[in-house]
Design an enzyme around this catalytic site. Structure first.
Site, PDB file in Angstrom:
ATOM      1  N   THR A 220      52.489  35.199  43.209  1.00 16.01           N
ATOM      2  CA  THR A 220      51.863  34.990  44.516  1.00 16.01           C
ATOM      3  C   THR A 220      52.300  33.625  45.001  1.00 16.01           C
ATOM      4  O   THR A 220      52.813  32.833  44.208  1.00 16.01           O
ATOM      5  CB  THR A 220      50.318  35.013  44.348  1.00 16.01           C
ATOM      6  OG1 THR A 220      49.880  36.343  44.207  1.00 16.01           O
ATOM      7  CG2 THR A 220      49.571  34.430  45.512  1.00 16.01           C
ATOM      8  N   GLY A 250      44.748  43.454  46.036  1.00 14.67           N
ATOM      9  CA  GLY A 250      44.330  42.461  45.042  1.00 14.67           C
ATOM     10  C   GLY A 250      43.344  41.459  45.614  1.00 14.67           C
ATOM     11  O   GLY A 250      42.691  41.700  46.636  1.00 14.67           O
ATOM     12  N   ASP A 251      43.259  40.323  44.947  1.00 16.17           N
ATOM     13  CA  ASP A 251      42.311  39.277  45.354  1.00 16.17           C
ATOM     14  C   ASP A 251      42.846  38.405  46.491  1.00 16.17           C
ATOM     15  O   ASP A 251      42.066  37.749  47.188  1.00 16.17           O
ATOM     16  CB  ASP A 251      42.010  38.370  44.158  1.00 16.17           C
ATOM     17  CG  ASP A 251      43.285  37.685  43.659  1.00 16.17           C
ATOM     18  OD1 ASP A 251      44.308  38.390  43.458  1.00 16.17           O
ATOM     19  OD2 ASP A 251      43.283  36.457  43.502  1.00 16.17           O
ATOM     20  N   THR A 271      46.076  32.466  41.958  1.00  8.07           N
ATOM     21  CA  THR A 271      47.155  33.369  41.544  1.00  8.07           C
ATOM     22  C   THR A 271      46.795  33.910  40.174  1.00  8.07           C
ATOM     23  O   THR A 271      46.396  33.155  39.287  1.00  8.07           O
ATOM     24  CB  THR A 271      48.524  32.664  41.470  1.00  8.07           C
ATOM     25  OG1 THR A 271      49.420  33.527  40.741  1.00  8.07           O
ATOM     26  CG2 THR A 271      48.471  31.307  40.794  1.00  8.07           C
ATOM     27  N   GLY A 272      46.923  35.217  40.014  1.00  6.01           N
ATOM     28  CA  GLY A 272      46.599  35.789  38.712  1.00  6.01           C
ATOM     29  C   GLY A 272      46.279  37.256  38.828  1.00  6.01           C
ATOM     30  O   GLY A 272      46.495  37.863  39.880  1.00  6.01           O
ATOM     31  N   GLY A 274      44.638  40.047  39.841  1.00  2.78           N
ATOM     32  CA  GLY A 274      43.706  40.095  40.962  1.00  2.78           C
ATOM     33  C   GLY A 274      42.385  40.776  40.703  1.00  2.78           C
ATOM     34  O   GLY A 274      41.343  40.366  41.230  1.00  2.78           O
TER      35      GLY A 274
HETATM   36  N1  ASP Z   1      46.575  37.828  42.562  1.00  2.00           N
HETATM   37  C1  ASP Z   1      47.706  38.636  42.914  1.00  2.00           C
HETATM   38  C2  ASP Z   1      47.293  40.062  42.927  1.00  2.00           C
HETATM   39  O1  ASP Z   1      46.595  40.488  42.035  1.00  2.00           O
HETATM   40  C3  ASP Z   1      48.844  38.417  42.007  1.00  2.00           C
HETATM   41  C4  ASP Z   1      49.009  36.979  41.625  1.00  2.00           C
HETATM   42  O2  ASP Z   1      48.460  36.110  42.239  1.00  2.00           O
HETATM   43  O3  ASP Z   1      49.694  36.641  40.675  1.00  2.00           O
HETATM   44  O4  ASP Z   1      47.700  40.774  43.807  1.00  2.00           O
END
Ligand code: ASP
Length: 355
Positions: A220, A250-251, A271-272, A274
């Site tokens: 992200t 996602g988040d 970022t992660g 989600g």
């Molecule tokens: N958070 C993002 C999602 O889940 C992906 C990311 O941020 O790495 O879509």
């Protein structure tokens, strides 16, 4: 009366006050200073299994240069007295336009071999916010999220509706193929191979997707900033998860989960993985700890990323800024593409955990 030493930016602001007040002295009472004379910006290009061994020296240099370009461009806007919203939009556009990161040009593929993008933006001064989810034909999703915030009566628009709104705003719709890249396609094929093997062993799609490595679930871009008027803001833009299906969102476009900003606490871009960031309301939880428990952004960020998310398997990280210009960049993965710059610290660029 307390006296203080001033840096260049502070002196500029103060000199204006002096001229107006005709005090005729370079010593200024602290009480007369503007509340925010510091500026600050931080950006991220995603967290994940980012190991030094996966980089050639040239590749590492290119990533660092892009992160540096994005943070410097945002900082330059702040240094000219521009708003935190303009700074973060500019930085995120640079990252969206690069194939290195999972957003815009570098967006991952869905199971159906297309690209569906999510983005959101929030302004700490008034908690205005805008978001788009599952858009396929918008070159810079963060710009559309900002238009949703500034030009619509809504906060979040999705799919075809978001793109119909884009047309009313004169935003061109682009071919989904412009987001195609070789490396993301190869990643999709790797993910699908694992999914198919799991399906053959009678695991359903969701269980198989849950079992995929972190590399397929993260990536992200985002930015947070404090401007010279004391206003903070946050922005996040993503292609989401490799091989996502069924209109998965996602988040990143969810205010409170992937993005949050309030001048009373802090601005966060996440970022992660989600699904965890939504369930644990990550960005808003960090700011709530700052606002209601009096925690520093560093304490609050570390608690949520390391003590809350990690034990339940939520991988990822956040970038945080507060109205004093403090910055914190916690993550619980091997690395996170990140950079920052403030009026009191030099440009910092990091990729791996130990730097
Ligand atoms: N958070 C993002 C999602 O889940 C992906 C990311 O941020 O790495 O879509």
């Amino acid at each position: 009366m307390r006296r203080i030493t001033l840096n260049g930016l502070q002196l500029g602001i103060v000199l204006t006050s002096i001229l107006l007040a005709k005090t005729g002295t370079a010593e200024v009472p602290v009480e007369q200073l503007q509340p925010a004379t510091r500026i600050a910006i931080a950006i991220h290009g995603g967290a994940g299994t980012i190991k030094k061994s996966k980089f050639t020296p040239e590749r590492e240099k290119a990533y660092r240069a892009k992160l540096s370009e994005a943070v410097e461009a945002g900082y330059a806007i702040l240094a000219k007295g521009g708003s935190s919203l303009d700074a973060i939009t500019t930085s995120v556009n640079i990252l969206e336009n690069s194939p290195f990161f999972n957003a815009g040009k570098g967006a991952v593929y869905t199971y159906d071999e297309t690209h569906e993008m999510d983005a959101s933006i929030m302004y700490g001064k008034n908690r205005n916010a805008g978001a788009v989810a599952g858009v396929k034909h918008i070159e810079n999703p963060i710009n559309l999220a900002r238009l949703v915030m500034e030009e619509s009566v809504h906060v979040m628009l999705s799919g075809a509706g978001a793109e119909a709104f884009a047309k009313t705003q004169g935003v061109p719709l682009v071919d989904n193929k412009i987001f195609d890249t070789q490396h993301r396609y190869k990643a999709l094929l790797r993910a699908k191979k694992k999914l198919k093997a799991a399906e053959a062993a009678n695991k359903n799609y969701q269980a198989a997707h849950q079992a995929l490595d972190t590399e397929f679930k993260v990536g992200t871009v985002g930015a947070v900033a404090l401007d010279s008027k004391g206003n903070i803001a946050s922005a996040t833009s993503t292609g989401g998860m490799t091989s996502k299906r069924f209109g998965r969102i996602g988040d990143s476009p969810v205010i409170g989960a992937g993005t949050f900003a309030d001048n009373d606490s802090c601005a966060v871009s996440a970022t992660g993985h989600g699904e965890y960031f939504i369930r644990y309301n990550v960005a808003a939880d960090i700011c709530a700890r700052v606002q209601y428990q009096g925690k520093t952004i560093e304490q609050a960020g570390n608690e949520v990323i390391h003590d809350v998310l990690k034990p339940v398997g939520g991988t990822g990280g956040v970038i945080i800024v507060d109205t004093k210009g403090n910055i914190s960049l916690p993550f619980n993965t091997k690395g996170m593409y990140r950079a920052s710059k403030t009026s009191t610290s030099n440009t910092y660029v990091g990729i791996f955990a130990d730097e």
